[in-house]
Design a protein around this motif. Structure first.
Motif, PDB file in Angstrom:
ATOM      1  N   ARG A  43       0.816  -1.221   0.000  1.00 14.77           N
ATOM      2  CA  ARG A  43       0.000   0.000   0.000  1.00 14.77           C
ATOM      3  C   ARG A  43       0.849   1.271   0.000  1.00 14.77           C
ATOM      4  NH1 ARG A  43      -2.918  -1.524   5.332  1.00 14.77           N
ATOM      5  NH2 ARG A  43      -0.823  -2.339   5.610  1.00 14.77           N
ATOM      6  N   GLY A  44       2.025   1.218   0.581  1.00 17.85           N
ATOM      7  CA  GLY A  44       2.882   2.391   0.621  1.00 17.85           C
ATOM      8  C   GLY A  44       3.822   2.511  -0.560  1.00 17.85           C
ATOM      9  N   GLY A  45       3.731   1.575  -1.511  1.00 17.40           N
ATOM     10  CA  GLY A  45       4.575   1.633  -2.692  1.00 17.40           C
ATOM     11  C   GLY A  45       5.947   1.032  -2.478  1.00 17.40           C
ATOM     12  N   GLN A  46       6.130   0.280  -1.365  1.00 14.97           N
ATOM     13  CA  GLN A  46       7.422  -0.319  -1.083  1.00 14.97           C
ATOM     14  C   GLN A  46       7.226  -1.784  -0.701  1.00 14.97           C
ATOM     15  OE1 GLN A  46       9.162   2.051   1.983  1.00 14.97           O
ATOM     16  NE2 GLN A  46       9.634   3.757   0.625  1.00 14.97           N
ATOM     17  N   GLY A  47       8.293  -2.562  -0.831  1.00 19.01           N
ATOM     18  CA  GLY A  47       8.225  -3.961  -0.426  1.00 19.01           C
ATOM     19  C   GLY A  47       7.262  -4.764  -1.281  1.00 19.01           C
ATOM     20  N   ASP A  48       6.887  -5.964  -0.769  1.00 23.89           N
ATOM     21  CA  ASP A  48       5.950  -6.778  -1.521  1.00 23.89           C
ATOM     22  C   ASP A  48       4.518  -6.384  -1.163  1.00 23.89           C
ATOM     23  OD1 ASP A  48       5.336  -7.935   0.923  1.00 23.89           O
ATOM     24  OD2 ASP A  48       6.675  -9.642   0.625  1.00 23.89           O
ATOM     25  N   CYS A  49       3.556  -7.152  -1.700  1.00 25.37           N
ATOM     26  CA  CYS A  49       2.153  -6.761  -1.535  1.00 25.37           C
ATOM     27  C   CYS A  49       1.638  -6.980  -0.115  1.00 25.37           C
ATOM     28  CB  CYS A  49       1.279  -7.533  -2.519  1.00 25.37           C
ATOM     29  SG  CYS A  49       1.227  -9.317  -2.193  1.00 25.37           S
ATOM     30  N   TRP A  50       2.382  -7.730   0.719  1.00 25.56           N
ATOM     31  CA  TRP A  50       1.846  -8.074   2.033  1.00 25.56           C
ATOM     32  C   TRP A  50       2.021  -6.964   3.057  1.00 25.56           C
ATOM     33  CZ3 TRP A  50      -0.931 -11.641   0.363  1.00 25.56           C
ATOM     34  CH2 TRP A  50      -0.463 -12.642  -0.485  1.00 25.56           C
ATOM     35  N   GLY A  51       3.024  -6.114   2.907  1.00 24.13           N
ATOM     36  CA  GLY A  51       3.234  -5.048   3.867  1.00 24.13           C
ATOM     37  C   GLY A  51       4.283  -5.402   4.916  1.00 24.13           C
ATOM     38  N   ASP A  52       4.654  -4.409   5.706  1.00 24.76           N
ATOM     39  CA  ASP A  52       5.750  -4.561   6.668  1.00 24.76           C
ATOM     40  C   ASP A  52       5.441  -5.570   7.766  1.00 24.76           C
ATOM     41  OD1 ASP A  52       7.179  -2.703   5.242  1.00 24.76           O
ATOM     42  OD2 ASP A  52       6.590  -1.013   6.531  1.00 24.76           O
ATOM     43  N   GLU A  53       4.192  -5.573   8.277  1.00 22.57           N
ATOM     44  CA  GLU A  53       3.865  -6.456   9.394  1.00 22.57           C
ATOM     45  C   GLU A  53       4.054  -7.922   9.007  1.00 22.57           C
ATOM     46  OE1 GLU A  53       1.763  -4.348   7.899  1.00 22.57           O
ATOM     47  OE2 GLU A  53       0.714  -3.069   9.350  1.00 22.57           O
ATOM     48  N   LEU A  54       3.469  -8.306   7.878  1.00 22.39           N
ATOM     49  CA  LEU A  54       3.592  -9.687   7.430  1.00 22.39           C
ATOM     50  C   LEU A  54       5.027 -10.021   7.010  1.00 22.39           C
ATOM     51  CD1 LEU A  54       0.197  -9.888   5.582  1.00 22.39           C
ATOM     52  CD2 LEU A  54       0.971 -11.564   7.257  1.00 22.39           C
ATOM     53  N   GLY A  55       5.731  -9.046   6.448  1.00 20.03           N
ATOM     54  CA  GLY A  55       7.123  -9.262   6.079  1.00 20.03           C
ATOM     55  C   GLY A  55       7.973  -9.596   7.292  1.00 20.03           C
TER      56      GLY A  55
END
Length: 354
Positions: A286-298
């Motif tokens: 959602r923030g345009g960074q990382g994969d589609c899962w987001g920081d928490e799941l990462g």
């Protein structure tokens, strides 16, 4: 030289429609947009709305918005021989009309008039509106962030401002004349015409449905099913067995993929090896960074795979992702965030928080 007949239109008698082009600067880049233009022949009240392309669905959507703006439907609408309305031009006034356009006409109960070939003067009101939109509404070239919001609002305000004008040979403003037109209009229907283009197709084995040169995803259980795609100006809806199974924002590129990662979660249970290379999971978060899962799941995955090597941790992570099939993904992310803060790294812990 050619001579012309002075014309007089009664209130509510006719509107004229045409497309034009306009230049805008969108997010720092100059580009061309298509302008749907409708002008009432009696009051000269005007409506202009911007679109990415002059598609069939944009043509239909422009009518729906224009009739809502004017507060009713004129008895007749004049066109040149637009492909969105006319599929074949015969001799004289003979025209074969687009089926979807005929549905629009039947829905709003207006008649049509088509100009002769290369006779733009036969709808001079809207020809003048196109020029005014280019030279006045869009001069200087406006800077906008969105076509459907910023630019559309600017054009609406320009049209509303023009209602204050008093034209030559008139004693009343366009706004006053529009009030008289509204009394003579065909009333608006209680519902709104679905301004879309429909296509019948099939879902591919990769859960994809192609529309207008782009691929859109559907949930796993819809693979290989026949479906109906409805392309609106701003969205694409996909139906299987008369049930809506997916809605995506409309893409105007070519050869692009518009994928919802949640559509592939059930398939991931049977194909866990695709976690790192599946196209839908490689989109940005959602923030345009990382994969589609987001920081928490990462963060959760990193800890699980560190603590439980040999694929066990990856399996636990996939089990956590599967929770999004029964719970909103935002709720899953929040629950995972709580577990990461508590250093509780397991699917059971996340389920417990949920």
């Amino acid at each position: 030289k050619e001579a012309f007949m002075p014309l007089l239109f009664e209130a509510g008698e006719e509107a004229q429609v045409d497309w034009g082009e306009g230049k805008v600067i969108q997010n720092g880049i100059q580009r061309t947009v298509q302008l749907f233009c409708m002008r009432l022949s009696h009051s000269k009240a005007s409506f202009v709305y911007p679109y990415e392309r002059a598609t069939m669905e944009a043509f239909l959507d422009g009518h729906v918005r224009a009739f809502a703006f004017f507060g009713g439907v004129p008895k007749r609408v004049a066109y040149d021989n637009l492909k969105s309305a006319v599929t074949h031009v015969g001799r004289g006034r003979e025209r074969k009309l687009n089926e979807r356009f005929m549905q629009l006409r039947s829905f709003y109960l207006f008649d049509t008039r088509f100009c002769n070939i290369a006779s733009g003067n036969e709808k001079g009101d809207v020809e003048n509106l196109v020029k005014r939109a280019q030279r006045t509404y869009l001069t200087p070239v406006p800077e906008v962030t969105s076509i459907g919001t910023d630019l559309a609002q600017r054009l609406k305000e320009s049209c509303e401002c023009d209602l204050l004008k008093v034209d030559d040979h008139q004693t009343q403003s366009r706004a006053k004349l529009l009030e008289k037109e509204r009394a003579a209009f065909v009333p608006l229907p209680s519902s709104v015409f679905p301004a879309c283009r429909e296509e019948c197709t099939h879902v591919s084995k990769q859960l994809l449905v192609r529309f207008d040169g782009n691929d859109y995803s559907v949930p796993t259980e819809q693979a290989h099913q026949p479906c109906v795609v409805r392309g609106f100006v701003d969205r694409v809806q996909i139906e299987v067995n008369h049930q809506q199974v997916a809605v995506h924002s409309r893409c105007y590129g070519q050869g692009e993929f518009v994928l919802e990662p949640l559509h592939y979660l059930k398939l991931l249970e049977r194909k866990p090896g695709s976690l790192d290379n599946a196209r839908p999971f490689k989109q940005r978060d959602r923030g345009g960074q990382g994969d589609c899962w987001g920081d928490e799941l990462g963060a959760m995955r990193k800890e699980l795979e560190y603590r439980q090597p040999g694929g066990v941790g990856t399996g636990q992570f996939i089990e956590i992702l599967q929770l999004a099939l029964k719970h909103p993904m935002d709720a899953v992310r929040r629950a995972v965030g709580v577990c990461v803060d508590r250093r509780a790294y397991s699917a059971a812990a996340v389920l417990n928080v949920l």
